[in-house]
Write a protein that holds these residues in place. Structure first.
Motif, mmCIF file in Angstrom:
data_model
loop_
_atom_site.group_PDB
_atom_site.id
_atom_site.type_symbol
_atom_site.label_atom_id
_atom_site.label_comp_id
_atom_site.label_asym_id
_atom_site.label_seq_id
_atom_site.Cartn_x
_atom_site.Cartn_y
_atom_site.Cartn_z
ATOM 1 N N GLU A 53 -0.743 -6.205 -27.741
ATOM 2 C CA GLU A 53 -0.659 -4.598 -27.711
ATOM 3 C C GLU A 53 -0.144 -4.280 -26.296
ATOM 4 O O GLU A 53 0.271 -3.197 -26.168
ATOM 5 N N MET A 54 -0.193 -5.257 -25.541
ATOM 6 C CA MET A 54 0.158 -5.017 -24.094
ATOM 7 C C MET A 54 1.393 -5.607 -23.554
ATOM 8 O O MET A 54 1.577 -6.481 -23.890
ATOM 9 N N GLY A 55 2.076 -4.608 -22.871
ATOM 10 C CA GLY A 55 3.331 -4.954 -21.965
ATOM 11 C C GLY A 55 2.852 -5.551 -20.829
ATOM 12 O O GLY A 55 1.967 -4.775 -20.078
ATOM 13 N N VAL A 56 3.922 -6.126 -20.053
ATOM 14 C CA VAL A 56 3.927 -6.601 -18.563
ATOM 15 C C VAL A 56 5.010 -6.593 -17.801
ATOM 16 O O VAL A 56 6.066 -7.481 -18.430
ATOM 17 N N LEU A 57 5.103 -5.790 -16.661
ATOM 18 C CA LEU A 57 6.366 -5.876 -15.890
ATOM 19 C C LEU A 57 6.037 -6.362 -14.642
ATOM 20 O O LEU A 57 4.920 -5.885 -14.037
ATOM 21 N N GLY A 58 6.808 -7.363 -14.076
ATOM 22 C CA GLY A 58 6.453 -7.487 -12.743
ATOM 23 C C GLY A 58 7.619 -6.976 -11.641
ATOM 24 O O GLY A 58 8.798 -7.035 -12.279
ATOM 25 N N VAL A 59 7.526 -6.344 -10.631
ATOM 26 C CA VAL A 59 8.123 -5.860 -9.886
ATOM 27 C C VAL A 59 8.014 -6.576 -8.464
ATOM 28 O O VAL A 59 6.821 -6.592 -8.043
ATOM 29 N N ALA A 60 8.959 -7.434 -7.908
ATOM 30 C CA ALA A 60 8.867 -8.003 -6.744
ATOM 31 C C ALA A 60 10.000 -7.983 -5.719
ATOM 32 O O ALA A 60 11.207 -7.864 -6.290
ATOM 33 N N GLY A 61 9.643 -8.077 -4.434
ATOM 34 C CA GLY A 61 10.739 -8.116 -3.551
ATOM 35 C C GLY A 61 10.340 -6.971 -2.398
ATOM 36 O O GLY A 61 9.416 -6.224 -2.584
ATOM 37 N N PRO A 62 10.913 -6.947 -0.997
ATOM 38 C CA PRO A 62 10.915 -6.084 0.066
ATOM 39 C C PRO A 62 10.822 -4.722 -0.253
ATOM 40 O O PRO A 62 10.159 -4.117 0.230
ATOM 41 N N TYR A 63 11.341 -4.307 -1.362
ATOM 42 C CA TYR A 63 11.602 -2.721 -1.654
ATOM 43 C C TYR A 63 10.608 -2.490 -2.739
ATOM 44 O O TYR A 63 10.620 -1.436 -3.138
ATOM 45 N N ALA A 64 9.911 -3.299 -3.143
ATOM 46 C CA ALA A 64 8.936 -3.007 -4.329
ATOM 47 C C ALA A 64 7.961 -1.741 -4.059
ATOM 48 O O ALA A 64 7.762 -0.927 -5.081
ATOM 49 N N ARG A 65 7.490 -1.828 -2.964
ATOM 50 C CA ARG A 65 6.566 -0.663 -2.697
ATOM 51 C C ARG A 65 7.249 0.592 -2.821
ATOM 52 O O ARG A 65 6.914 1.557 -3.200
ATOM 53 N N GLN A 66 8.417 0.745 -1.975
ATOM 54 C CA GLN A 66 9.211 1.620 -1.696
ATOM 55 C C GLN A 66 9.483 2.247 -2.886
ATOM 56 O O GLN A 66 9.351 3.685 -3.348
ATOM 57 N N ILE A 67 10.194 1.616 -4.003
ATOM 58 C CA ILE A 67 10.450 2.007 -5.592
ATOM 59 C C ILE A 67 9.348 2.681 -6.158
ATOM 60 O O ILE A 67 9.463 3.771 -6.577
ATOM 61 N N LEU A 68 8.190 1.956 -6.154
ATOM 62 C CA LEU A 68 6.899 2.239 -7.065
ATOM 63 C C LEU A 68 6.268 3.519 -6.502
ATOM 64 O O LEU A 68 5.853 4.300 -7.155
ATOM 65 N N GLN A 69 6.421 3.852 -5.087
ATOM 66 C CA GLN A 69 5.822 4.771 -4.467
ATOM 67 C C GLN A 69 6.390 6.132 -5.162
ATOM 68 O O GLN A 69 5.964 7.059 -5.069
ATOM 69 N N LYS A 70 7.706 6.123 -5.277
ATOM 70 C CA LYS A 70 8.474 7.078 -5.707
ATOM 71 C C LYS A 70 7.962 7.664 -7.078
ATOM 72 O O LYS A 70 8.486 8.727 -7.380
ATOM 73 N N LEU A 71 7.382 7.073 -7.876
ATOM 74 C CA LEU A 71 6.817 7.211 -9.248
ATOM 75 C C LEU A 71 5.569 7.762 -9.343
ATOM 76 O O LEU A 71 4.908 7.855 -10.565
ATOM 77 N N THR A 72 4.685 7.428 -8.156
ATOM 78 C CA THR A 72 3.176 7.820 -8.228
ATOM 79 C C THR A 72 2.712 8.613 -7.040
ATOM 80 O O THR A 72 3.267 8.548 -6.024
ATOM 81 N N SER A 73 1.796 9.198 -7.075
ATOM 82 C CA SER A 73 1.066 10.053 -6.141
ATOM 83 C C SER A 73 -0.028 9.076 -5.488
ATOM 84 O O SER A 73 -0.573 9.532 -4.269
ATOM 85 N N GLU A 74 -0.366 8.159 -6.207
ATOM 86 C CA GLU A 74 -1.418 7.100 -5.598
ATOM 87 C C GLU A 74 -0.680 6.415 -4.247
ATOM 88 O O GLU A 74 0.405 6.216 -4.288
ATOM 89 N N ASP A 75 -1.511 6.161 -3.355
ATOM 90 C CA ASP A 75 -1.226 5.560 -1.796
ATOM 91 C C ASP A 75 -0.867 4.028 -2.422
ATOM 92 O O ASP A 75 -1.991 3.236 -2.606
ATOM 93 N N LEU A 76 0.392 3.481 -2.154
ATOM 94 C CA LEU A 76 0.518 2.097 -2.275
ATOM 95 C C LEU A 76 0.610 1.344 -1.120
ATOM 96 O O LEU A 76 0.972 0.202 -0.939
ATOM 97 N N SER A 77 0.328 2.188 0.222
ATOM 98 C CA SER A 77 0.574 1.301 1.178
ATOM 99 C C SER A 77 -0.181 -0.105 1.413
ATOM 100 O O SER A 77 -1.515 0.042 0.780
ATOM 101 N N ASP A 78 0.027 -0.708 2.314
ATOM 102 C CA ASP A 78 -0.852 -1.960 2.559
ATOM 103 C C ASP A 78 -2.118 -1.915 2.803
ATOM 104 O O ASP A 78 -3.075 -2.678 2.229
ATOM 105 N N GLY A 79 -2.463 -0.797 3.635
ATOM 106 C CA GLY A 79 -4.129 -0.338 3.849
ATOM 107 C C GLY A 79 -4.682 -0.047 2.885
ATOM 108 O O GLY A 79 -5.822 -0.348 2.617
ATOM 109 N N SER A 80 -3.836 0.766 1.850
ATOM 110 C CA SER A 80 -4.918 1.367 0.703
ATOM 111 C C SER A 80 -4.833 0.322 -0.498
ATOM 112 O O SER A 80 -5.704 0.407 -1.201
#
Length: 829
Positions: A589-616
């Protein structure tokens, strides 16, 4: 000749074995010999009815599977002494056997197999055409380039073998009852079984299905569809041939791989058996749909020489004396095939105390070893060594009858095909197990098959040579995989990880259960860790990612190939300990996507209001969030070792989630990557893989998993006491990390490691390191040769290449690099 005893003899048994072919009788013999009381075997007609009695009886030490060699080896050693032990003649001939190479690719395959034989005790040699001719003087040598020679091989009379095992089984106290048909099976709430027969009911602690081509019918009684299908196998026996009669000693068995047949001496004539192509071979499909006809026992099928004519011609070309020989007998009988031709051996997931040993394409050579292997497993509570390739739970609900038939055709037709590394076979694909991205990606990549799933191995770009081009050397995927490696290291990559096995565990006892199952501590709410399930003897049964999503609710993730293998172990522990938990298998029932690399945070951050910074959102944390309005469970973890997340979501959201991420990453140059690049990335980071660096053959200490094993945690986890003893005694071998100086070939795993002219260990997995521009491998070597700087050699395709043990990892993981940078150190990439 045996006299049948149609009685039950008793109404209770420890183990009831259903089926009296060589495998069932071997299991009865081994269980009884090991001292198990109350072993009862039930056979519906007579011993050896079915596939055993008409088998050609070949025995060989050779097998491409690493641990299946142990099964073959045990069988042969047992058959050598069985007559002496039981007083029954077994008709065992050991003239040796030779596999013939008549193409350069086949010579490569033999070299590839030789490097896998070096660290095994069985005798195997690559021999010259001259030596081949000396051993088998009747060959036409025109096309022979080399031979793979196993001196201890030969053939045995299947009927006599089974009768000797039966005599041994009775001698040690087992009861063999026939003709007694099993008419129904009922499981009781305490896990025991009622085995119904026309002569009454036997209560059994466990049942073992060894019913050959009736195994499906037995499975159906309890609602299981075992993926098995009978194949028509023919072999031909000739009359006396003067040139054979004149020989001083028996000819070795020949396997002409390009001609796709085996040939051996039978008295003063020859016997040969071909494997026709998948178009020509014949399945007995009607038995699958309608069951085996009642009363079928020692019957045969109509022979059909036209079907095997091209093989007969190939044999006459290779062994010219055949041209003048008369055929006196043609045997056409049923052999049961599983989709991948390997048997299914062990306990079955989802049914308590139900074991199988079914689907034997080569029952005679497997019977002895499998009887011993299963007997040890039943008595000890864990397998004596790792044979996950035979796990009955490698198949699931996705294994349809159509799939089984297509695969059995392919497996039979490919019986003597070249066995490449990274081999793919395409019949019966895709199954219903496709991820939500399959339609989007299938034309852009080379797909691999993982437990029913299609998963991208590597992606095409304009100018690439596309398609599946197997080779023993670097091939068409080598440069594209380097490109994907660079993509993840320098920018960002997306990978479909949907085939992972995914379980939800919750309930009042969930923490207690996991604390007992796993050697690591239980992660806190919102956290994730890598945890290992160990066997009572301290071997690594499984590796999973464990996340506590809510108090007492966990998500467990395992590799695609071990989904039901792991689930069965967990379910058995729940039953044994009476834990109050619910387990849900969410894999499909469940799909899984892996996103990896130096720009992973930058890209995912565009899609969510949740703080993805290293501290958070720290490394190894998990939380629920929305990406582009799609609900995901995000875990900050990546098998690449780079900055990354695994995103778990409903399968029906996969395409939308993937498109949103790809769209958001346009500026950063986002792209796909596949599992080949993932493997190179994980090896550079020194990450171990279950099934390679660790399995039921290894303990976590020698595998270098100490960090994940908490011997000081209060819970008495499975294997804890055994590990303490292993630690006290000290390790005999260790996993080391090697770089190799190679040319156009890279290690895969299972190659021989040499030192001072001797084989001292084996690799477990390997790859080309695109970062270091050299080959890289993990290997097990004796402790005294495990120091950094130690020079060794690794054998690849018949040549020894220099190797050096280096400090691991070759490339530091992203979290480690960040930590070092904070301390003001400059980390190595």
């Amino acid at each position: 000749k045996e006299t049948p005893s149609p009685s039950l003899g008793k109404d209770r048994a420890d183990t009831v074995i259903i089926g009296g072919g060589c495998v069932g009788v071997s299991l009865a013999y081994h269980l009884a010999k090991a001292g198990l009381k109350d072993v009862v075997l039930l056979e519906k007609s007579e011993l050896t009815a079915g596939s055993t009695w008409h088998a050609a009886g070949l025995t060989t030490y050779f097998h491409p599977g690493i641990n299946l060699k142990k099964i073959h080896s045990y069988s042969i050693k047992l058959y050598e002494k069985l007559e002496e032990e039981t007083g029954q003649a077994v008709g065992f001939h050991q003239p040796g056997s030779i596999r013939i190479a008549s193409t350069p690719t086949r010579v490569d395959e033999f070299k590839y197999q030789m490097t896998r034989a070096g660290w095994h005790p069985t005798e195997q040699y690559l021999i010259t055409p001259e030596k081949v001719q000396e051993l088998f003087p009747l060959l036409n040598m025109d096309t022979v380039l080399a031979g793979l020679y196993n001196p201890g091989d030969g053939h045995i009379d299947p009927y006599s073998l089974t009768m000797a095992l039966a005599a041994g089984a009775r001698k040690y106290g087992a009861q063999l009852n026939y003709p007694v048909q099993v008419t129904n099976l009922k499981s009781r709430s305490d896990g025991t079984w009622e085995v119904e027969t026309p002569l009454g009911i036997i209560r059994a602690k466990r049942i073992v299905n060894t019913a050959g081509f009736w195994a499906r019918d037995i499975g159906k009684m309890i609602g299981l569809q075992h993926p098995l299908i009978p194949v028509h196998h023919q072999y031909v026996v000739t009359s006396t041939i003067p040139e054979v009669k004149a020989l001083k000693k028996e000819l070795p068995v020949i396997r002409d791989l390009e001609g796709s047949y085996y040939l051996r001496q039978e008295r003063d004539g020859l016997l040969f058996g071909p494997y026709e192509s998948e178009e020509k071979m014949k399945l007995q499909d009607s038995w699958v749909t309608n069951g085996v006809p009642p009363g079928f026992g020692k019957e045969l099928f109509e022979s059909d020489l036209d079907r095997i004519m091209e093989h007969i011609e190939a044999a006459m070309e290779m062994v010219p004396v055949l041209k003048k020989a008369d055929i006196v007998n043609t045997i056409a009988g049923p052999i049961t095939y599983s989709p991948d031709i390997l048997p299914m051996v062990g306990p079955h997931q989802g049914v308590r105390n139900y074991w199988v040993a079914v689907g034997f394409g080569y029952g005679i050579i497997h019977a002895g070893g499998v009887g011993k292997y299963l007997s040890d497993w039943i008595l000890e509570g864990e397998p004596p060594f790792d044979l996950i390739e035979l796990d009955p739970n490698r198949y699931g609900k996705w294994t349809t009858t159509e799939y089984t038939a297509a695969k059995a055709r392919e497996s039979y037709g490919f019986n003597n095909i070249v066995g490449y590394p990274k081999e793919e076979r395409f019949a019966g694909r895709p199954t219903e197990r496709t991820s939500g991205l399959y339609d989007l990606l299938k034309s852009k990549c080379s797909m691999g098959f993982h437990a029913g799933w299609e998963q991208p191995h590597w992606f095409y770009k304009p100018g690439d040579e596309t398609g599946y081009k197997p080779s023993f050397r670097r091939t068409n995927w080598f440069d594209p995989v380097g490109r994907e490696y660079k993509q993840v290291m320098e920018k960002v990559g997306v990978i479909d990880l949907s085939p992972f096995g995914k379980f939800k565990v919750k309930g009042t006892d969930s923490v207690k259960l996991l604390d007992h199952l796993f050697a690591n501590v239980v992660p806190k709410v919102g956290s994730t860790n890598i945890s290992h399930m160990l066997t009572p003897r301290g071997k690594v049964y499984a590796e999973l990612t464990v996340s506590q999503l809510y108090p007492g609710e966990f998500m467990l993730i395992t590799g695609s190939g071990s989904e039901l293998h792991d689930l069965r172990w967990i379910e058995e522990e729940v039953t044994r300990g009476g834990y109050k938990v619910e387990i849900e298998n969410m894999t499909d029932e469940m799909g899984v996507l892996g996103v990896a690399g130096p720009y992973a945070r930058q890209i995912l951050q565009k899609l969510t209001s949740e703080d993805l910074s290293d501290g958070s959102f720290k490394f190894l944390q998990s939380r629920h969030l929305k990406l582009s309005d799609i609900a995901v469970t995000a875990i900050r973890i990546s098998y690449t070792g780079e900055l990354g997340w695994e995103l778990y979501h409903r399968k029906e959201d996969s395409a939308a989630l993937y498109s949103a991420i790809m769209e958001a990453g346009q500026k950063e140059g986002i792209d796909n990557f596949g599992t080949y690049a993932l493997n190179a990335l994980r090896l550079e980071k020194g990450f171990r893989a279950w099934g390679a660096e660790m399995n039921c053959d290894t303990n976590p200490l020698e595998a270098g998993l100490d960090y994940f094993v908490k011997l000081n945690k209060p819970a008495d986890f499975i294997g804890k006491q055994a590990l303490k003893q292993i630690k006290e005694k000290g390790l005999k071998r260790r996993l080391v990390y090697l770089t190799l100086e190679t040319d156009n070939v890279d290690p895969e795993g299972n190659e021989s490691v040499w030192h001072n002219g001797k084989v001292i260990g084996n690799t477990t997995s390997g790859t080309f390191s695109y970062g270091a521009q050299k080959s890289l491998a993990f290997a097990y070597v004796p402790t005294e040769l495990s120091k950094v700087g130690q020079k060794l050699e690794v054998e690849l395709l018949g040549k020894n290449y220099p190797a050096t043990i280096i400090q691991e990892p070759l490339v530091l993981t992203e979290p480690t690099r960040v930590r070092l940078q904070r301390k003001g150190e400059s980390p190595k990439i």
